[in-house]
Each structure stands twice: as C-alpha cells, then as structure tokens.
Design an enzyme around this catalytic site. Structure first.
Site, short mmCIF file in Angstrom:
data_model
loop_
_atom_site.label_atom_id
_atom_site.label_comp_id
_atom_site.label_asym_id
_atom_site.label_seq_id
_atom_site.Cartn_x
_atom_site.Cartn_y
_atom_site.Cartn_z
N SER A 82 0.01 2.64 1.64
CA SER A 82 -1.28 1.88 2.28
C SER A 82 -1.02 0.16 2.07
CB SER A 82 -1.82 2.34 0.67
OG SER A 82 -1.90 1.67 -0.79
N LYS A 83 -2.77 0.12 2.11
CA LYS A 83 -2.44 -2.37 2.16
C LYS A 83 -1.90 -2.51 0.68
CE LYS A 83 -6.26 -2.63 5.44
NZ LYS A 83 -7.39 -2.72 5.40
N ARG A 84 -1.88 -1.68 -0.44
CA ARG A 84 -1.48 -2.55 -1.46
C ARG A 84 0.38 -2.78 -1.16
NH1 ARG A 84 1.14 0.98 -5.74
NH2 ARG A 84 0.37 2.59 -4.10
N HIS A 85 1.28 -1.88 -0.45
CA HIS A 85 2.65 -2.36 0.09
C HIS A 85 2.57 -3.12 0.71
CE1 HIS A 85 2.44 2.21 -1.36
NE2 HIS A 85 3.64 1.73 -2.10
N GLY A 86 0.69 -3.83 1.51
CA GLY A 86 2.05 -5.02 2.73
C GLY A 86 1.03 -4.69 3.26
#
Ligand code: GLU
Length: 468
Positions: A239-243
């Site tokens: 997800s966006k959390r991972h970049g």
C-alpha cells in the site's frame, strides 16, 4: 494455436505495481510465443470507472513499453453484444429471469447462515419465472450445472477443482439491465479469441463459474494462470504506506522503465541466478509455468540497485531522454548548456535515480547563486583567494577547454602553491557548482563551459574578498 493474451484492468484507480506485473507476464507470454496481446478496459462498473484512471493506465502501459496489438477495447461499448447473448440464453433456458426480492434473498441468506451453510442462491426462480407481470423487475441468472465438478489446470497454482454443487446461479444481468463482470469477461475472452487468461489471483474463485459460462456458450475454455499478490517488505499487502505503488509514481521518483520491468519480472519469476534481463532475454526465457505461486515481497533497495545498473549501462542518449522529463519537472531549462547525454555520462555513477541526477545537474544550466555552507566551511580557507586567482589566470589562457587541460591547471596550481590537489579542486568545485560534490572537477568544468566557469570563479573570488 496462436497464443493470444490480454490485460484487462478495471479503471477504478491508477495502475499499481501488482497490476503492472500481471500485465508484464501476460505481455511476455504473448511475445514469447509470437502471439497477440490485447488491452481491454473493463469499465462496466460505471460508478467507479473514471476517465483519469483510463488515461493513467494507458500512460503507464506506454511508459513501461508494454505495447498492445489490439485495443484498447472498452466493455461499455459492447453492451449490445452481452445483451444479445443473454437474450439467447434466456430464450433457450441456459439463463432465467429471477424475480426474487432483496428481502427474500436476505432472509434466505440469514437462514442459511443460521444452519451453518454457505450462503448461496437456492434456485427459487429456476422454474417459476412465468407467473410474473411483464413490468415486474427481475435480474437474469445463469443456470449453473447441478452436478459434476469443474476442473482446470492453472499454470501457476496447479490443478484446481470444485464441485458444481458449491456454485450457485450467478446473476449475469442486473435488475437495471447491466451485464455483470463475470459474464462480460467470458464473452470478451471468447469473442476476442483469448487463449491464455493471465490475471491476478483475486480472480481464481471466479474461474470455475466462468468456465461453466464458456461451456454454455459453446466456447473453447482458455488456459488460466493466476498471478499472486505483491506484498510490502513487512509482509502486509502493498500500500501507499510502503512508498510508491503506482507505476507513474516510479517514473516521477526517477526510475527507468527498464529497471521497473526487470525488477517486476524477477519478482516471482527466475531463470537460474540471473538478475539482469534485457527485454529480448526476458521474452526468450520467460515461462509462465515457472512463476512462483507464493506472494512476493517488494524490495525497494533491489529496485534501486537495478535502477543504478540501467542508468550506468544503457545508452546515455536514451537515458537522457528520460532525464529530460525530470529536468522539465524540476524547472531546469536545458536549452542553454551541455548535451544532456554528456551530463548522464558524468553523473551516472553518482545517481540512484534520475530525479536525483536532475537535481544534481542544475549547475550545468543555471547560475550558481548559493554555496553549500558546510562545503564552504570546510574548504574556503585563508589561501582560497589565491588558489582561485591562480586558477583563473591559468584557465583564461587554456587553449582548448577540455577536461585534460583543465586537470593540468589544477595540478600546476597545487604544485606551485605546494598544496594537495584537493585543496585546489575543492574550492574550485564550490566556485563553479556551489556544492561540495560533483563529478571530477575537470569534467565538470568542461561541461559547464569556459565562459560560465571563468565568471563563476571570478564571482567566488570577489565574494571571498568581500568576506574578509
Ligand atoms: N478487470 C479485472 C481486474 O481489474 C480483471 C479481470 C480479468 O483479468 O479477468 O481485476
């Protein structure tokens, strides 16, 4: 048999790396077999599909170089075809009208759950749909076979089988008249002559139902391969959390498409220990049967490593084409300065991404207004004025502005003043670039050009004079 594959995204958002890898595998399979690759936009969900998402998918596919031979087809342009087939199926009983109300369906579901059964449509309208008024709302259901099993061999997951008793009668046309995803997909793959359906594993449960529809249509059932998910490096769904997760974000972050493609192909597929694959090699060696069925973890460091590899090894002229996008993005006008491919040559070894390369190369095209304070503190010493004056004098008389000659100037000044080359090169570097890091000072000065260098050195000298 001529292989024909497709990529069939639903345009409800950008193209993420998971989708891109599925598209890549499907594309490689077609290219490996000298087959055909189709792009189909599955936009039947009118509420969630958007034009910007369609544009983003097409832009991403083009940027990655995943060229299609047919399409893009749009499902919304094929409603007449789906409805024609549904009407034919209604006429001969392969499908039936279902008048069950929402209340009835909910009650049925609750009771099934209470009894510990899997919720499924009970076939209530299979035999009694004739007792209804013509204007009563209905949906259309596919009459799934009652007996037997559906079997298929998945190229990635192996043999899959499910009893028909587990499958209920699927809605193929909603009450509002719109055909549903599972039906449209089958009709499209049938009409388009798709031989191999390579798609995300989230569809593996749809496949047995779809196989029954193929058979009901008298169509040849294609082969299937369901590609697993990509997870973040912490094992959670990417997800966006991972970049970055969208393909275009990788472009914006300074990755080359070659690096992302190479990274994605290796994420879940391999051929010995080889890491670096040119596109031609991938096409030659790719085999869908060797794609891993377990989920893969995205490793940004490995992608960065590949990006560096491609920045350093691809033709600098080609890399410059991509760098240009970043120069524009960072507002750097490259019309007045060195050839971008020369900048690529000078900075390739020092850049992890093209974004980084662009921001490092500003001084080749723009005046230096500020100096890095840390570099100044470290390298501007009492003798710097003299260093710069001597350099300036010698540089002014250099016959040909070439790195080799510029290098000699630094050597001579260091020898005359009996100081190390660094003590000459570093103040010079700060003067001409404003920074404490750059490629070799000789190459850097050659690229910046004579007039600009001389002006910048003179400027640094007067700034120093003002300071003291
Ligand atoms: N449109 C579906 C999706 O984006 C893919 C369907 C398919 O490949 O069969 O998930």
């Amino acid at each position: 048999m001529t292989v024909k594959t497709r990529f069939a995204p639903s345009p409800t958002g950008f193209l993420h790396v998971g989708g891109a890898r599925t598209a890549l595998y499907s594309w490689l399979y077609a290219r490996h077999h000298s087959g055909t690759f189709v792009l189909r936009i599955e936009d039947t969900d009118l509420e969630r599909s958007t034009q910007p998402a369609i544009d983003a998918i097409i832009e991403s596919m083009k940027w990655l170089g995943l060229t299609w031979d047919e399409g893009p087809y749009y499902q919304t342009k094929r409603f007449d075809r789906y409805n024609q087939l549904i009407d034919e199926m209604l006429a001969d009983g392969r499908a039936y009208k279902c008048y069950c109300t929402q209340e009835r369906l909910e009650k049925m579901r609750e009771e099934q759950m209470k009894r510990g059964e899997k919720p499924r449509y009970d076939g209530h309208c299979r035999c009694c749909s004739s007792h209804h008024e013509p204007d009563e709302p209905y949906c259309v259901r596919f009459r799934n076979p009652d007996d037997g099993v559906v079997r298929f061999h998945d190229h990635i997951r192996g043999d899959v089988e499910i009893a028909n008793s587990e499958l209920d009668d699927l809605v193929i046309r909603r009450t509002d008249g719109s055909p549903t995803y599972n039906f449209c997909v089958v009709v499209d793959d049938y009409d388009m002559g798709i031989t191999h359906v390579i798609r995300g594993e989230d569809h593996v449960n749809n496949t047995p139902r779809q196989i029954n529809i193929y058979k009901a249509l008298g169509a040849k059932v294609p082969e299937f391969a369901h590609v697993s998910m990509i997870l973040g490096d912490d094992g959670a769904k990417l997800s966006k959390r991972h970049g970055a997760v969208s393909v275009m974000q990788y472009r914006d972050d300074g990755y080359l498409p070659e690096a992302l493609i190479n990274y994605l192909v290796r994420l879940g597929w391999g051929c010995g220990d080889q890491e670096i694959f040119s596109l031609d090699e991938m096409i030659e060696k790719f085999s869908i049967d060797h794609v891993s069925k377990s989920a893969s973890a995205f490793d940004t460091n490995k992608l960065k490593w590949m990006n560096r590899h491609y920045i350093m090894t691809l033709d600098p002229k080609y890399v410059a084409g991509h760098l240009e996008w970043h120069m524009k993005d960072q507002g750097i006008d490259t019309s007045n300065g060195p050839e971008l491919s020369e900048v690529v040559k000078a900075l390739a070894e020092r850049s992890e991404t093209l974004k980084d390369m662009a921001s490092q190369s500003r001084y080749f095209y723009e005046d230096v207004t500020d100096y890095d304070p840390a570099a100044v503190k470290k390298w501007f010493k009492a003798n710097t004025g003299e260093v710069l004056s001597r350099c300036l004098e010698k540089l002014e008389s250099v016959a040909e502005w070439k790195a080799e000659n510029l290098h000699h100037v630094v050597e001579e000044v260091a020898a005359e003043m009996e100081i190390g080359m660094g003590k000459v090169g570093m103040p010079l570097r700060i003067a001409v670039t404003g920074r404490g890091v750059s490629p070799g000072i000789d190459v850097t000065m050659e690229l910046i050009g004579r007039d600009r260098c001389l002006a910048r050195i003179a400027d640094a000298r007067s700034r120093l004079a003002d300071r003291t």
